[in-house]
Motif scaffolding. Structure first.
Motif, PDB file in Angstrom:
ATOM      1  N   HIS A   6       0.789  -1.230   0.000  1.00  0.00           N
ATOM      2  CA  HIS A   6       0.000   0.000   0.000  1.00  0.00           C
ATOM      3  C   HIS A   6       0.823   1.285   0.000  1.00  0.00           C
ATOM      4  CE1 HIS A   6      -4.080  -1.769   1.521  1.00  0.00           C
ATOM      5  NE2 HIS A   6      -3.756  -2.163   0.308  1.00  0.00           N
ATOM      6  N   ALA A   7       2.071   1.225   0.453  1.00  0.00           N
ATOM      7  CA  ALA A   7       2.882   2.440   0.543  1.00  0.00           C
ATOM      8  C   ALA A   7       3.079   3.116  -0.814  1.00  0.00           C
ATOM      9  CB  ALA A   7       4.221   2.133   1.212  1.00  0.00           C
ATOM     10  N   PRO A   8       3.463   2.392  -1.883  1.00  0.00           N
ATOM     11  CA  PRO A   8       3.624   3.052  -3.191  1.00  0.00           C
ATOM     12  C   PRO A   8       2.313   3.637  -3.707  1.00  0.00           C
ATOM     13  CG  PRO A   8       4.670   0.890  -3.190  1.00  0.00           C
ATOM     14  CD  PRO A   8       3.827   0.967  -1.953  1.00  0.00           C
ATOM     15  N   LEU A   9       1.214   2.937  -3.481  1.00  0.00           N
ATOM     16  CA  LEU A   9      -0.087   3.434  -3.923  1.00  0.00           C
ATOM     17  C   LEU A   9      -0.433   4.733  -3.210  1.00  0.00           C
ATOM     18  CD1 LEU A   9      -2.825   3.286  -5.311  1.00  0.00           C
ATOM     19  CD2 LEU A   9      -3.573   1.677  -3.537  1.00  0.00           C
ATOM     20  N   PHE A  10      -0.209   4.775  -1.902  1.00  0.00           N
ATOM     21  CA  PHE A  10      -0.542   5.982  -1.148  1.00  0.00           C
ATOM     22  C   PHE A  10       0.297   7.160  -1.632  1.00  0.00           C
ATOM     23  CE2 PHE A  10      -0.546   8.617   2.824  1.00  0.00           C
ATOM     24  CZ  PHE A  10      -1.904   8.881   2.824  1.00  0.00           C
ATOM     25  N   ARG A  11       1.564   6.930  -1.924  1.00  0.00           N
ATOM     26  CA  ARG A  11       2.405   8.005  -2.453  1.00  0.00           C
ATOM     27  C   ARG A  11       1.877   8.488  -3.803  1.00  0.00           C
ATOM     28  NH1 ARG A  11       7.032   8.965   0.061  1.00  0.00           N
ATOM     29  NH2 ARG A  11       7.649   7.527   1.737  1.00  0.00           N
ATOM     30  N   HIS A  12       1.482   7.534  -4.658  1.00  0.00           N
ATOM     31  CA  HIS A  12       0.991   7.890  -5.994  1.00  0.00           C
ATOM     32  C   HIS A  12      -0.265   8.755  -5.919  1.00  0.00           C
ATOM     33  CE1 HIS A  12       0.152   7.593 -10.253  1.00  0.00           C
ATOM     34  NE2 HIS A  12      -1.072   7.162  -9.969  1.00  0.00           N
ATOM     35  N   LEU A  13      -1.088   8.539  -4.914  1.00  0.00           N
ATOM     36  CA  LEU A  13      -2.334   9.308  -4.778  1.00  0.00           C
ATOM     37  C   LEU A  13      -2.086  10.798  -4.551  1.00  0.00           C
ATOM     38  CD1 LEU A  13      -4.439   6.826  -2.596  1.00  0.00           C
ATOM     39  CD2 LEU A  13      -4.811   7.408  -5.007  1.00  0.00           C
ATOM     40  N   HIS A  14      -0.863  11.168  -4.192  1.00  0.00           N
ATOM     41  CA  HIS A  14      -0.522  12.583  -3.971  1.00  0.00           C
ATOM     42  C   HIS A  14       0.096  13.240  -5.199  1.00  0.00           C
ATOM     43  CE1 HIS A  14      -0.748  11.018   0.164  1.00  0.00           C
ATOM     44  NE2 HIS A  14      -0.993  12.258   0.539  1.00  0.00           N
ATOM     45  N   THR A  15       0.130  12.549  -6.329  1.00  0.00           N
ATOM     46  CA  THR A  15       0.846  13.065  -7.488  1.00  0.00           C
ATOM     47  C   THR A  15      -0.043  13.711  -8.540  1.00  0.00           C
ATOM     48  OG1 THR A  15       0.764  10.927  -8.653  1.00  0.00           O
ATOM     49  CG2 THR A  15       2.646  11.324  -7.176  1.00  0.00           C
ATOM     50  N   GLN A  16      -1.353  13.562  -8.406  1.00  0.00           N
ATOM     51  CA  GLN A  16      -2.246  14.137  -9.409  1.00  0.00           C
ATOM     52  C   GLN A  16      -3.599  14.443  -8.788  1.00  0.00           C
ATOM     53  OE1 GLN A  16      -2.514  11.182 -12.481  1.00  0.00           O
ATOM     54  NE2 GLN A  16      -3.131   9.556 -11.089  1.00  0.00           N
ATOM     55  N   GLY A  17      -4.201  15.549  -9.241  1.00  0.00           N
ATOM     56  CA  GLY A  17      -5.493  15.943  -8.686  1.00  0.00           C
ATOM     57  C   GLY A  17      -5.388  16.264  -7.212  1.00  0.00           C
ATOM     58  N   VAL A  18      -6.540  16.263  -6.536  1.00  0.00           N
ATOM     59  CA  VAL A  18      -6.592  16.535  -5.102  1.00  0.00           C
ATOM     60  C   VAL A  18      -7.140  15.285  -4.405  1.00  0.00           C
ATOM     61  CG1 VAL A  18      -7.512  17.996  -3.268  1.00  0.00           C
ATOM     62  CG2 VAL A  18      -6.984  18.999  -5.500  1.00  0.00           C
ATOM     63  N   LEU A  19      -6.322  14.669  -3.578  1.00  0.00           N
ATOM     64  CA  LEU A  19      -6.748  13.501  -2.807  1.00  0.00           C
ATOM     65  C   LEU A  19      -7.678  13.982  -1.688  1.00  0.00           C
ATOM     66  CD1 LEU A  19      -6.594  10.525  -1.918  1.00  0.00           C
ATOM     67  CD2 LEU A  19      -4.495  11.113  -0.659  1.00  0.00           C
ATOM     68  N   ARG A  20      -8.948  13.547  -1.740  1.00  0.00           N
ATOM     69  CA  ARG A  20      -9.905  13.953  -0.703  1.00  0.00           C
ATOM     70  C   ARG A  20      -9.913  12.924   0.419  1.00  0.00           C
ATOM     71  NH1 ARG A  20     -11.228  14.571  -6.096  1.00  0.00           N
ATOM     72  NH2 ARG A  20     -13.378  13.894  -6.020  1.00  0.00           N
ATOM     73  N   ILE A  21      -9.620  13.393   1.621  1.00  0.00           N
ATOM     74  CA  ILE A  21      -9.568  12.543   2.797  1.00  0.00           C
ATOM     75  C   ILE A  21     -10.736  12.881   3.715  1.00  0.00           C
ATOM     76  CG2 ILE A  21      -8.280  11.953   4.873  1.00  0.00           C
ATOM     77  CD1 ILE A  21      -6.967  10.761   2.491  1.00  0.00           C
ATOM     78  N   ALA A  22     -11.734  11.994   3.759  1.00  0.00           N
ATOM     79  CA  ALA A  22     -12.850  12.139   4.704  1.00  0.00           C
ATOM     80  C   ALA A  22     -12.463  11.378   5.971  1.00  0.00           C
ATOM     81  CB  ALA A  22     -14.136  11.576   4.099  1.00  0.00           C
ATOM     82  N   ASN A  23     -11.832  12.068   6.898  1.00  0.00           N
ATOM     83  CA  ASN A  23     -11.157  11.411   8.023  1.00  0.00           C
ATOM     84  C   ASN A  23     -12.078  10.551   8.871  1.00  0.00           C
ATOM     85  OD1 ASN A  23      -9.797  14.157   7.390  1.00  0.00           O
ATOM     86  ND2 ASN A  23      -8.192  12.929   8.349  1.00  0.00           N
ATOM     87  N   ALA A  24     -11.599   9.335   9.170  1.00  0.00           N
ATOM     88  CA  ALA A  24     -12.319   8.362   9.997  1.00  0.00           C
ATOM     89  C   ALA A  24     -11.771   8.383  11.412  1.00  0.00           C
ATOM     90  CB  ALA A  24     -12.186   6.972   9.399  1.00  0.00           C
ATOM     91  N   TRP A  25     -12.472   7.685  12.317  1.00  0.00           N
ATOM     92  CA  TRP A  25     -12.029   7.675  13.712  1.00  0.00           C
ATOM     93  C   TRP A  25     -12.074   6.281  14.341  1.00  0.00           C
ATOM     94  CZ3 TRP A  25     -16.182  10.086  11.604  1.00  0.00           C
ATOM     95  CH2 TRP A  25     -17.450   9.605  11.955  1.00  0.00           C
ATOM     96  N   ASP A  26     -12.652   5.311  13.650  1.00  0.00           N
ATOM     97  CA  ASP A  26     -12.671   3.931  14.140  1.00  0.00           C
ATOM     98  C   ASP A  26     -12.921   3.017  12.953  1.00  0.00           C
ATOM     99  OD1 ASP A  26     -15.389   4.218  13.574  1.00  0.00           O
ATOM    100  OD2 ASP A  26     -16.044   4.080  15.654  1.00  0.00           O
TER     101      ASP A  26
END
Length: 267
Positions: A6-26
């Protein structure tokens, strides 16, 4: 291993467009958000602390956070980033150990903040994290959060300059991204985004420019922060207050029992 996948995928998500994070808590909120199409999940420190019965602000014992993160990893198929506030220690070696334990269970990103502390302190923590991860062959996307705007650490006309100075320090220490909660003015967002090679993360605020404008300004990540758990507390409080008053259900939307249960069926 989940971290390696998952680490390479997560990095790639920051390279184009705007990554929208709807923050979770559990685990429940994380699985619900994932089911709506989120390509990654990040936690909110406030929501996670509240869900465990603690106040936000480095009050949550790290073992509680680790246990919650483990439950979230268990139900997800997408990458997970965890807000670790200031790292739950002033000792860079302890902070690095905390991050190693998160990486070992499959977490691939963290938010780590400077708060009211000196930037040298956060820089030392990031350096210790980088050394520890390299020694164990693990990867974590370190999103360095600076609270220059959130805490008003400089006069308004000096905030961009202070943010960029801190960004340079954190990048040299090994940060992968820059999180600047509280900034809302388009010109300042653009100046920060163009003044650092680190992908810029901003936090949801009513005065924030629209999503397409943020992308044009160079923003690569938008976080909801504590907005969702704050809304949940407000809505549940309204329902409970009405029920306690007259013993009846308050009118409003409900998610079907079966639909909720299905989220946690065999995956």
């Amino acid at each position: 291993m989940r971290n390696a996948e998952h680490a390479p995928l997560f990095r790639h998500l920051h390279t184009q467009g705007v990554l929208r994070i709807a923050n979770a808590w559990d685990a429940g909120s994380a699985r619900l958000i994932e089911s709506l199409g989120a390509p990654a999940i990040a936690t909110t420190s406030a929501g996670m602390a509240w869900s465990c019965g603690y106040a936000d602000g480095d009050q949550l014992p790290f073992d509680h956070l680790l246990a919650q993160a483990g439950e979230i990893v268990r139900v997800l198929r997408v990458p997970l980033s965890v807000d670790v506030e200031g790292g739950y220690s002033d000792d860079p070696r302890v902070v690095a150990e905390h991050v190693l334990r998160l990486a070992a269970i499959g977490v691939v990103g963290i938010n780590l903040e400077d708060g009211a502390g000196a930037p040298e302190v956060l820089g030392a923590k990031i350096e210790a994290i980088r050394h520890a991860l390299a020694a164990h062959g693990l990867d974590i996307y370190v999103n360095a959060r600076t609270d220059v705007y959130l805490r008003g650490l400089a006069p308004p006309e000096q905030r961009v300059e202070m943010v960029l100075a801190r960004a340079a320090r954190y990048r040299e220490a090994g940060a992968d991204g820059l999180f600047v909660p509280g900034v809302t003015e388009a010109a300042q967002i653009g100046a920060i985004a163009s003044g650092t090679p680190l992908p810029l993360n901003v936090m949801l605020r009513p005065a924030l420019p629209a999503l397409d404008a943020l992308e044009a300004l160079g923003v690569r990540r938008l976080s909801a922060g504590a907005d969702l758990p704050e809304a949940v507390f407000a809505y549940v409080g309204e329902l409970a207050r009405g029920f306690l008053h007259d013993g009846r259900a308050v009118a409003g939307a409900r998610m079907d029992y079966g639909a909720i249960n299905a989220l946690f069926g065999e995956r």
